[in-house]
Design a protein around this motif. Structure first.
Motif, PDB file in Angstrom:
ATOM      1  N   ARG A  58       0.868  -1.176   0.000  1.00 35.71           N
ATOM      2  CA  ARG A  58       0.000   0.000   0.000  1.00 35.71           C
ATOM      3  C   ARG A  58       0.906   1.227   0.000  1.00 35.71           C
ATOM      4  O   ARG A  58       1.955   1.219   0.645  1.00 35.71           O
ATOM      5  CB  ARG A  58      -0.903   0.008   1.246  1.00 35.71           C
ATOM      6  N   TYR A  59       0.472   2.289  -0.720  1.00 38.61           N
ATOM      7  CA  TYR A  59       1.296   3.482  -0.862  1.00 38.61           C
ATOM      8  C   TYR A  59       0.553   4.737  -0.440  1.00 38.61           C
ATOM      9  O   TYR A  59      -0.680   4.834  -0.615  1.00 38.61           O
ATOM     10  CB  TYR A  59       1.733   3.649  -2.321  1.00 38.61           C
ATOM     11  N   GLY A  60       1.298   5.704   0.052  1.00 34.01           N
ATOM     12  CA  GLY A  60       0.753   7.029   0.245  1.00 34.01           C
ATOM     13  C   GLY A  60       0.463   7.658  -1.110  1.00 34.01           C
ATOM     14  O   GLY A  60       1.103   7.302  -2.112  1.00 34.01           O
ATOM     15  N   GLU A  61      -0.485   8.587  -1.142  1.00 32.13           N
ATOM     16  CA  GLU A  61      -0.919   9.133  -2.427  1.00 32.13           C
ATOM     17  C   GLU A  61       0.234   9.730  -3.236  1.00 32.13           C
ATOM     18  O   GLU A  61       0.301   9.554  -4.448  1.00 32.13           O
ATOM     19  CB  GLU A  61      -1.999  10.196  -2.199  1.00 32.13           C
ATOM     20  N   TYR A  62       1.146  10.421  -2.566  1.00 30.34           N
ATOM     21  CA  TYR A  62       2.221  11.090  -3.288  1.00 30.34           C
ATOM     22  C   TYR A  62       3.265  10.087  -3.802  1.00 30.34           C
ATOM     23  O   TYR A  62       4.119  10.420  -4.613  1.00 30.34           O
ATOM     24  CB  TYR A  62       2.896  12.131  -2.379  1.00 30.34           C
ATOM     25  N   ALA A  63       3.225   8.857  -3.306  1.00 27.24           N
ATOM     26  CA  ALA A  63       4.218   7.850  -3.682  1.00 27.24           C
ATOM     27  C   ALA A  63       3.747   6.965  -4.842  1.00 27.24           C
ATOM     28  O   ALA A  63       4.577   6.331  -5.510  1.00 27.24           O
ATOM     29  CB  ALA A  63       4.546   6.975  -2.485  1.00 27.24           C
ATOM     30  N   LYS A  64       2.453   6.935  -5.074  1.00 27.38           N
ATOM     31  CA  LYS A  64       1.908   6.052  -6.115  1.00 27.38           C
ATOM     32  C   LYS A  64       2.464   6.406  -7.485  1.00 27.38           C
ATOM     33  O   LYS A  64       2.487   7.562  -7.890  1.00 27.38           O
ATOM     34  CB  LYS A  64       0.383   6.150  -6.129  1.00 27.38           C
ATOM     35  N   GLY A  65       2.940   5.408  -8.191  1.00 27.94           N
ATOM     36  CA  GLY A  65       3.467   5.600  -9.534  1.00 27.94           C
ATOM     37  C   GLY A  65       4.918   6.032  -9.589  1.00 27.94           C
ATOM     38  O   GLY A  65       5.534   6.018 -10.657  1.00 27.94           O
ATOM     39  N   ARG A  66       5.475   6.452  -8.446  1.00 29.16           N
ATOM     40  CA  ARG A  66       6.876   6.900  -8.435  1.00 29.16           C
ATOM     41  C   ARG A  66       7.755   6.030  -7.546  1.00 29.16           C
ATOM     42  O   ARG A  66       8.935   5.845  -7.816  1.00 29.16           O
ATOM     43  CB  ARG A  66       6.969   8.355  -7.950  1.00 29.16           C
ATOM     44  N   PHE A  67       7.203   5.539  -6.446  1.00 29.42           N
ATOM     45  CA  PHE A  67       7.970   4.764  -5.476  1.00 29.42           C
ATOM     46  C   PHE A  67       7.523   3.305  -5.506  1.00 29.42           C
ATOM     47  O   PHE A  67       6.349   3.010  -5.718  1.00 29.42           O
ATOM     48  CB  PHE A  67       7.767   5.304  -4.062  1.00 29.42           C
ATOM     49  N   THR A  68       8.472   2.395  -5.234  1.00 27.68           N
ATOM     50  CA  THR A  68       8.155   0.975  -5.155  1.00 27.68           C
ATOM     51  C   THR A  68       8.807   0.375  -3.921  1.00 27.68           C
ATOM     52  O   THR A  68      10.023   0.501  -3.751  1.00 27.68           O
ATOM     53  CB  THR A  68       8.641   0.233  -6.404  1.00 27.68           C
ATOM     54  N   ILE A  69       8.003  -0.252  -3.069  1.00 28.65           N
ATOM     55  CA  ILE A  69       8.525  -0.939  -1.898  1.00 28.65           C
ATOM     56  C   ILE A  69       8.667  -2.414  -2.225  1.00 28.65           C
ATOM     57  O   ILE A  69       7.828  -2.993  -2.921  1.00 28.65           O
ATOM     58  CB  ILE A  69       7.607  -0.727  -0.669  1.00 28.65           C
ATOM     59  N   SER A  70       9.747  -3.019  -1.736  1.00 30.85           N
ATOM     60  CA  SER A  70       9.971  -4.443  -1.953  1.00 30.85           C
ATOM     61  C   SER A  70      10.840  -4.969  -0.826  1.00 30.85           C
ATOM     62  O   SER A  70      11.385  -4.198  -0.035  1.00 30.85           O
ATOM     63  CB  SER A  70      10.634  -4.697  -3.315  1.00 30.85           C
ATOM     64  N   LYS A  71      10.956  -6.277  -0.769  1.00 32.00           N
ATOM     65  CA  LYS A  71      11.775  -6.879   0.284  1.00 32.00           C
ATOM     66  C   LYS A  71      12.327  -8.216  -0.188  1.00 32.00           C
ATOM     67  O   LYS A  71      11.780  -8.859  -1.078  1.00 32.00           O
ATOM     68  CB  LYS A  71      10.966  -7.072   1.567  1.00 32.00           C
ATOM     69  N   ASP A  72      13.438  -8.614   0.417  1.00 33.73           N
ATOM     70  CA  ASP A  72      13.899  -9.980   0.326  1.00 33.73           C
ATOM     71  C   ASP A  72      14.077 -10.490   1.737  1.00 33.73           C
ATOM     72  O   ASP A  72      13.600  -9.842   2.683  1.00 33.73           O
ATOM     73  CB  ASP A  72      15.173 -10.085  -0.524  1.00 33.73           C
ATOM     74  N   ASN A  73      14.730 -11.565   1.943  1.00 31.48           N
ATOM     75  CA  ASN A  73      14.804 -12.146   3.273  1.00 31.48           C
ATOM     76  C   ASN A  73      15.507 -11.241   4.285  1.00 31.48           C
ATOM     77  O   ASN A  73      15.159 -11.231   5.464  1.00 31.48           O
ATOM     78  CB  ASN A  73      15.525 -13.486   3.214  1.00 31.48           C
ATOM     79  N   ALA A  74      16.467 -10.444   3.804  1.00 28.95           N
ATOM     80  CA  ALA A  74      17.311  -9.696   4.739  1.00 28.95           C
ATOM     81  C   ALA A  74      17.176  -8.194   4.654  1.00 28.95           C
ATOM     82  O   ALA A  74      17.741  -7.482   5.494  1.00 28.95           O
ATOM     83  CB  ALA A  74      18.778 -10.078   4.521  1.00 28.95           C
ATOM     84  N   ASN A  75      16.438  -7.695   3.662  1.00 26.30           N
ATOM     85  CA  ASN A  75      16.381  -6.252   3.447  1.00 26.30           C
ATOM     86  C   ASN A  75      15.003  -5.796   2.986  1.00 26.30           C
ATOM     87  O   ASN A  75      14.294  -6.516   2.286  1.00 26.30           O
ATOM     88  CB  ASN A  75      17.386  -5.825   2.372  1.00 26.30           C
ATOM     89  N   LEU A  76      14.686  -4.570   3.382  1.00 23.97           N
ATOM     90  CA  LEU A  76      13.533  -3.856   2.843  1.00 23.97           C
ATOM     91  C   LEU A  76      14.079  -2.765   1.937  1.00 23.97           C
ATOM     92  O   LEU A  76      15.093  -2.151   2.259  1.00 23.97           O
ATOM     93  CB  LEU A  76      12.716  -3.229   3.963  1.00 23.97           C
ATOM     94  N   TYR A  77      13.403  -2.520   0.796  1.00 24.95           N
ATOM     95  CA  TYR A  77      13.877  -1.540  -0.167  1.00 24.95           C
ATOM     96  C   TYR A  77      12.788  -0.515  -0.481  1.00 24.95           C
ATOM     97  O   TYR A  77      11.591  -0.791  -0.372  1.00 24.95           O
ATOM     98  CB  TYR A  77      14.282  -2.223  -1.473  1.00 24.95           C
ATOM     99  N   LEU A  78      13.242   0.661  -0.919  1.00 22.37           N
ATOM    100  CA  LEU A  78      12.330   1.661  -1.466  1.00 22.37           C
ATOM    101  C   LEU A  78      13.007   2.263  -2.688  1.00 22.37           C
ATOM    102  O   LEU A  78      13.995   2.996  -2.553  1.00 22.37           O
ATOM    103  CB  LEU A  78      11.995   2.751  -0.451  1.00 22.37           C
ATOM    104  N   GLN A  79      12.490   1.933  -3.845  1.00 26.27           N
ATOM    105  CA  GLN A  79      12.964   2.523  -5.093  1.00 26.27           C
ATOM    106  C   GLN A  79      12.178   3.796  -5.336  1.00 26.27           C
ATOM    107  O   GLN A  79      10.946   3.751  -5.413  1.00 26.27           O
ATOM    108  CB  GLN A  79      12.790   1.562  -6.259  1.00 26.27           C
ATOM    109  N   MET A  80      12.878   4.913  -5.453  1.00 29.66           N
ATOM    110  CA  MET A  80      12.229   6.204  -5.628  1.00 29.66           C
ATOM    111  C   MET A  80      12.661   6.799  -6.963  1.00 29.66           C
ATOM    112  O   MET A  80      13.858   7.043  -7.175  1.00 29.66           O
ATOM    113  CB  MET A  80      12.603   7.149  -4.484  1.00 29.66           C
ATOM    114  N   ASN A  81      11.714   7.017  -7.834  1.00 30.42           N
ATOM    115  CA  ASN A  81      11.964   7.595  -9.155  1.00 30.42           C
ATOM    116  C   ASN A  81      11.265   8.944  -9.279  1.00 30.42           C
ATOM    117  O   ASN A  81      10.361   9.267  -8.507  1.00 30.42           O
ATOM    118  CB  ASN A  81      11.470   6.647 -10.246  1.00 30.42           C
TER     119      ASN A  81
END
Length: 122
Positions: A58-81
């Motif tokens: 789920r994303y905040g309104e300002y993050a939709k379409g620009r930011f992507t949250i993801s994770k693997d076993n050891a890390n959480l990520y936030l790709q910001m474009n």
């Protein structure tokens, strides 16, 4: 030792990209939910994105379409474009072992990192 440690912040020009990482001392799957929050000077902390144990997001309104949250076993990520000057803030990784699955409210997360600064210039 710290359970959550953020990295990847920095200074970029508007339109640029950054990828934030949050290293987790336990597996990310230990937590029911993990999220990114941000706080700009003199503003309240606000939710950017949350991912639950099953991978739903789920994303905040300002993050939709620009930011992507993801994770693997050891890390959480936030790709910001397509970063904008108004994205300038301290970005925090947060987690909760039991709750927070769909929440973008800081009060629903019990474990926090120290933050990483993101600065976007025009």
């Amino acid at each position: 030792h710290a359970q959550l440690v953020e990295s990847g912040g920095g200074s970029v020009q508007a339109g640029g990209s950054l990828r934030l990482s949050c290293s987790v001392s336990r597996s990310t799957y230990y937590y029911n939910s993990m999220a990114w929050f941000r706080q700009a000077p003199e503003k309240e902390r606000e939710g950017v994105a949350v991912v639950n144990r099953s991978g739903s997001t789920r994303y905040g309104e300002y993050a939709k379409g620009r930011f992507t949250i993801s994770k693997d076993n050891a890390n959480l990520y936030l790709q910001m474009n397509s970063l904008k000057p108004e994205d300038t803030a301290m970005y925090y990784c947060a987690a909760d072992p039991f709750g927070g699955a769909w929440s973008l409210l800081p009060a629903d997360f019990r474990v926090w990192g120290q933050g990483t600064q993101v600065s976007v210039s025009s």
